[in-house]
Design a protein around this motif. Structure first.
Motif, mmCIF file in Angstrom:
data_model
loop_
_atom_site.group_PDB
_atom_site.id
_atom_site.type_symbol
_atom_site.label_atom_id
_atom_site.label_comp_id
_atom_site.label_asym_id
_atom_site.label_seq_id
_atom_site.Cartn_x
_atom_site.Cartn_y
_atom_site.Cartn_z
ATOM 1 N N LEU A 63 0.712 -1.333 -0.141
ATOM 2 C CA LEU A 63 0.143 -0.085 0.034
ATOM 3 C C LEU A 63 0.615 1.307 -0.059
ATOM 4 C CD1 LEU A 63 -3.059 -1.179 2.545
ATOM 5 C CD2 LEU A 63 -3.101 -0.665 -0.150
ATOM 6 N N ALA A 64 2.100 1.095 0.736
ATOM 7 C CA ALA A 64 2.712 2.475 0.651
ATOM 8 C C ALA A 64 3.534 2.531 -0.820
ATOM 9 C CB ALA A 64 4.111 2.142 1.572
ATOM 10 N N LEU A 65 3.684 1.460 -1.264
ATOM 11 C CA LEU A 65 4.298 1.731 -2.664
ATOM 12 C C LEU A 65 3.244 2.256 -3.801
ATOM 13 C CD1 LEU A 65 6.232 1.026 -5.241
ATOM 14 C CD2 LEU A 65 5.354 -1.138 -5.181
ATOM 15 N N LEU A 66 1.847 1.627 -3.503
ATOM 16 C CA LEU A 66 0.768 2.407 -4.052
ATOM 17 C C LEU A 66 0.749 3.799 -3.965
ATOM 18 C CD1 LEU A 66 -1.590 1.538 -6.183
ATOM 19 C CD2 LEU A 66 -2.927 0.976 -4.345
ATOM 20 N N ASP A 67 0.922 4.205 -2.773
ATOM 21 C CA ASP A 67 0.800 5.791 -2.217
ATOM 22 C C ASP A 67 1.642 6.579 -3.143
ATOM 23 O OD1 ASP A 67 -1.290 5.369 -0.848
ATOM 24 O OD2 ASP A 67 -0.523 5.145 0.952
ATOM 25 N N ARG A 70 1.168 6.675 -6.848
ATOM 26 C CA ARG A 70 0.050 7.708 -6.874
ATOM 27 C C ARG A 70 0.454 8.961 -6.885
ATOM 28 N NH1 ARG A 70 -4.101 10.597 -4.914
ATOM 29 N NH2 ARG A 70 -6.108 9.998 -5.699
ATOM 30 N N GLU A 71 1.160 9.419 -6.009
ATOM 31 C CA GLU A 71 2.120 10.846 -6.020
ATOM 32 C C GLU A 71 2.500 11.204 -6.995
ATOM 33 O OE1 GLU A 71 0.983 13.269 -3.712
ATOM 34 O OE2 GLU A 71 -0.433 11.659 -2.903
ATOM 35 N N GLY A 76 3.524 14.439 -11.940
ATOM 36 C CA GLY A 76 3.983 14.417 -13.311
ATOM 37 C C GLY A 76 5.037 13.513 -13.785
ATOM 38 N N ALA A 77 5.660 12.755 -12.483
ATOM 39 C CA ALA A 77 6.841 11.998 -12.713
ATOM 40 C C ALA A 77 6.850 11.120 -13.789
ATOM 41 C CB ALA A 77 7.125 11.394 -11.402
ATOM 42 N N PHE A 78 5.946 10.884 -14.536
ATOM 43 C CA PHE A 78 5.848 9.590 -15.547
ATOM 44 C C PHE A 78 5.602 10.375 -16.751
ATOM 45 C CE2 PHE A 78 4.449 7.193 -11.604
ATOM 46 C CZ PHE A 78 5.762 6.680 -11.690
#
Length: 85
Positions: A63-67, A70-71, A76-78
């Protein structure tokens, strides 16, 4: 120039990240050449990643990875001009 252990760890981690990106890029290209739509490849990659995170690190880490992801999307990192491969 001496490197601290944390510097060396960071360099090793970055090298591993770059190797992983290269492997994923190759798999992505193979999927596309096999006629698989990008959305299907992406969903399969995410499902695999989260299954591995859950198995190896548990729900909290997944869930931390998912968060974090998401951030990154929100930030716009991608966006194509910002990707660092």
């Amino acid at each position: 120039m001496e490197h601290s252990i944390s510097d060396i760890d960071a360099m090793v981690r970055e090298e591993k990240r770059l190797t992983a990106v290269e492997s994923h890029n190759e798999a992505w290209a193979e999927g596309l050449s096999a006629g698989i739509e990008p959305e299907i490849i992406a969903e399969a990659a995410l499902e695999t990643a989260f299954c591995e995170m859950l198995r190896n690190n548990g729900e909290t880490a997944a869930l931390a990875l998912l968060d974090r992801m998401r951030e990154k999307v929100i930030g716009g990192a991608f966006e194509p001009h910002r990707l660092r491969h």
